[in-house]
Design a protein around this motif. Structure first.
Motif, PDB file in Angstrom:
ATOM      1  N   LYS A 254      25.523  17.019 -12.071  1.00 30.49           N
ATOM      2  CA  LYS A 254      26.687  16.778 -11.216  1.00 30.49           C
ATOM      3  C   LYS A 254      26.246  16.311  -9.826  1.00 30.49           C
ATOM      4  N   ARG A 255      25.274  17.013  -9.237  1.00 27.85           N
ATOM      5  CA  ARG A 255      24.821  16.662  -7.885  1.00 27.85           C
ATOM      6  C   ARG A 255      24.229  15.260  -7.849  1.00 27.85           C
ATOM      7  N   LEU A 256      23.376  14.950  -8.800  1.00 30.52           N
ATOM      8  CA  LEU A 256      22.746  13.633  -8.838  1.00 30.52           C
ATOM      9  C   LEU A 256      23.775  12.532  -9.061  1.00 30.52           C
ATOM     10  N   ARG A 257      24.734  12.796  -9.955  1.00 30.44           N
ATOM     11  CA  ARG A 257      25.791  11.815 -10.216  1.00 30.44           C
ATOM     12  C   ARG A 257      26.591  11.550  -8.947  1.00 30.44           C
ATOM     13  N   GLU A 258      26.975  12.611  -8.252  1.00 29.52           N
ATOM     14  CA  GLU A 258      27.771  12.458  -7.033  1.00 29.52           C
ATOM     15  C   GLU A 258      26.967  11.774  -5.921  1.00 29.52           C
ATOM     16  N   GLU A 259      25.676  12.110  -5.785  1.00 29.17           N
ATOM     17  CA  GLU A 259      24.825  11.467  -4.777  1.00 29.17           C
ATOM     18  C   GLU A 259      24.745   9.964  -5.001  1.00 29.17           C
ATOM     19  N   ARG A 260      24.859   9.558  -6.241  1.00 32.65           N
ATOM     20  CA  ARG A 260      24.759   8.139  -6.580  1.00 32.65           C
ATOM     21  C   ARG A 260      26.124   7.454  -6.607  1.00 32.65           C
ATOM     22  N   GLY A 261      27.157   8.193  -6.258  1.00 35.25           N
ATOM     23  CA  GLY A 261      28.486   7.612  -6.177  1.00 35.25           C
ATOM     24  C   GLY A 261      29.080   7.235  -7.523  1.00 35.25           C
ATOM     25  N   LEU A 262      28.697   7.954  -8.566  1.00 35.26           N
ATOM     26  CA  LEU A 262      29.181   7.657  -9.909  1.00 35.26           C
ATOM     27  C   LEU A 262      30.234   8.675 -10.331  1.00 35.26           C
TER      28      LEU A 262
ATOM     29  N   ASN B  27      31.343  15.301 -19.809  1.00 37.59           N
ATOM     30  CA  ASN B  27      31.967  16.376 -19.049  1.00 37.59           C
ATOM     31  C   ASN B  27      31.486  17.742 -19.544  1.00 37.59           C
ATOM     32  N   ARG B  28      31.293  17.874 -20.842  1.00 35.93           N
ATOM     33  CA  ARG B  28      30.780  19.133 -21.398  1.00 35.93           C
ATOM     34  C   ARG B  28      29.376  19.435 -20.893  1.00 35.93           C
ATOM     35  N   TRP B  29      28.585  18.401 -20.684  1.00 34.55           N
ATOM     36  CA  TRP B  29      27.239  18.603 -20.129  1.00 34.55           C
ATOM     37  C   TRP B  29      27.339  19.241 -18.749  1.00 34.55           C
ATOM     38  N   GLU B  30      28.168  18.651 -17.891  1.00 34.74           N
ATOM     39  CA  GLU B  30      28.278  19.152 -16.517  1.00 34.74           C
ATOM     40  C   GLU B  30      28.879  20.553 -16.458  1.00 34.74           C
ATOM     41  N   ARG B  31      29.707  20.883 -17.416  1.00 35.13           N
ATOM     42  CA  ARG B  31      30.279  22.233 -17.447  1.00 35.13           C
ATOM     43  C   ARG B  31      29.320  23.225 -18.088  1.00 35.13           C
TER      44      ARG B  31
ATOM     45  N   THR C  84      14.013  17.801  -6.944  1.00 34.39           N
ATOM     46  CA  THR C  84      14.522  16.436  -7.023  1.00 34.39           C
ATOM     47  C   THR C  84      14.227  15.696  -5.733  1.00 34.39           C
ATOM     48  N   SER C  85      13.947  14.424  -5.897  1.00 31.62           N
ATOM     49  CA  SER C  85      13.664  13.582  -4.747  1.00 31.62           C
ATOM     50  C   SER C  85      14.977  13.166  -4.096  1.00 31.62           C
ATOM     51  N   SER C  86      14.873  12.415  -3.030  1.00 27.03           N
ATOM     52  CA  SER C  86      16.074  11.948  -2.342  1.00 27.03           C
ATOM     53  C   SER C  86      16.823  10.930  -3.196  1.00 27.03           C
ATOM     54  N   ALA C  87      17.992  10.554  -2.707  1.00 26.14           N
ATOM     55  CA  ALA C  87      18.818   9.572  -3.412  1.00 26.14           C
ATOM     56  C   ALA C  87      18.023   8.279  -3.609  1.00 26.14           C
ATOM     57  N   PRO C  88      18.327   7.541  -4.658  1.00 29.26           N
ATOM     58  CA  PRO C  88      17.585   6.310  -4.926  1.00 29.26           C
ATOM     59  C   PRO C  88      17.841   5.252  -3.870  1.00 29.26           C
ATOM     60  N   THR C  89      16.900   4.339  -3.757  1.00 28.34           N
ATOM     61  CA  THR C  89      17.049   3.243  -2.822  1.00 28.34           C
ATOM     62  C   THR C  89      18.226   2.367  -3.229  1.00 28.34           C
ATOM     63  N   ILE C  90      18.352   2.110  -4.503  1.00 30.06           N
ATOM     64  CA  ILE C  90      19.464   1.317  -5.023  1.00 30.06           C
ATOM     65  C   ILE C  90      20.402   2.283  -5.725  1.00 30.06           C
ATOM     66  N   ARG C  91      21.617   2.427  -5.179  1.00 27.57           N
ATOM     67  CA  ARG C  91      22.551   3.419  -5.684  1.00 27.57           C
ATOM     68  C   ARG C  91      23.278   2.971  -6.945  1.00 27.57           C
ATOM     69  N   ASN C  92      23.365   1.693  -7.193  1.00 28.63           N
ATOM     70  CA  ASN C  92      24.031   1.184  -8.386  1.00 28.63           C
ATOM     71  C   ASN C  92      23.027   1.229  -9.539  1.00 28.63           C
TER      72      ASN C  92
ATOM     73  N   GLY D  78      21.518  25.237 -14.614  1.00 33.08           N
ATOM     74  CA  GLY D  78      20.854  24.467 -13.557  1.00 33.08           C
ATOM     75  C   GLY D  78      20.861  22.972 -13.844  1.00 33.08           C
ATOM     76  N   ILE D  79      20.668  22.607 -15.109  1.00 29.78           N
ATOM     77  CA  ILE D  79      20.706  21.198 -15.496  1.00 29.78           C
ATOM     78  C   ILE D  79      22.106  20.647 -15.262  1.00 29.78           C
ATOM     79  N   ALA D  80      23.117  21.412 -15.645  1.00 28.73           N
ATOM     80  CA  ALA D  80      24.505  20.975 -15.439  1.00 28.73           C
ATOM     81  C   ALA D  80      24.771  20.742 -13.958  1.00 28.73           C
ATOM     82  N   GLU D  81      24.317  21.655 -13.113  1.00 30.67           N
ATOM     83  CA  GLU D  81      24.512  21.504 -11.665  1.00 30.67           C
ATOM     84  C   GLU D  81      23.762  20.289 -11.121  1.00 30.67           C
TER      85      GLU D  81
END
Length: 142
Positions: free
Chosen positions: A21-29, A46-50, A80-88, A15-18
């Motif tokens: 990945k989701r949070l990273r992608e939501e933030r455009g990273l 990458n090992r963390w996400e896998r 988890t809350s919504s995407a951050p106000t500042i994505r960078n 679940g943490i790995a998922e």
């Protein structure tokens, strides 16, 4: 061999790995960029996400900070809350640091940032107008 810390036993590492990945992608990273922000190798991240490697508590806290979520959100104890106000993430970190500056210095930064934003808006408007003028047949430019 090192024993697994008791706090990790009950965590859902898949679940943490998922969530990572989701949070990273939501933030455009990218994985590479997030790894840079965490001060680690992209391959290790990458090992963390896998789900192939368990981050240390210190790195989970750092990841939560960079991704702008609470540690509870990252490990799945709360939603988890919504995407951050500042994505960078770097800009978000600077916002936290600027918040600690004296008011006078904050006001100076507001003037600078406002000027940069307005300049970018004017440039975009001019580009759109120029592009639109080129597409109108029969119109001459002054």
């Amino acid at each position: 061999m090192t024993a697994i810390p008791h706090w990790l036993v009950d965590l859902d590492m898949h679940g943490i790995a998922e969530r990572l990945k989701r949070l990273r992608e939501e933030r455009g990273l990218t994985q590479t960029r997030l790894a840079e922000l965490l001060g680690m190798a992209a391959r290790s991240y990458n090992r963390w996400e896998r789900g192939g490697h368990v981050p240390s508590l210190e790195m989970l806290i750092k990841a939560a900070d960079v991704l702008q979520v609470s540690l509870d959100e990252l490990v799945g104890r709360t939603a988890t809350s919504s995407a951050p106000t500042i994505r960078n993430a770097e800009l978000q970190q600077l916002v936290y640091e600027v918040d600690e500056l004296p008011d006078r210095e904050q006001q100076a930064l507001i003037v600078v940032i406002d000027g940069l934003v307005k300049s970018a808006q004017v440039s975009r408007a001019v580009s759109r107008r120029t592009a639109g003028a080129k597409r109108i047949p029969g119109r001459t430019r002054d």
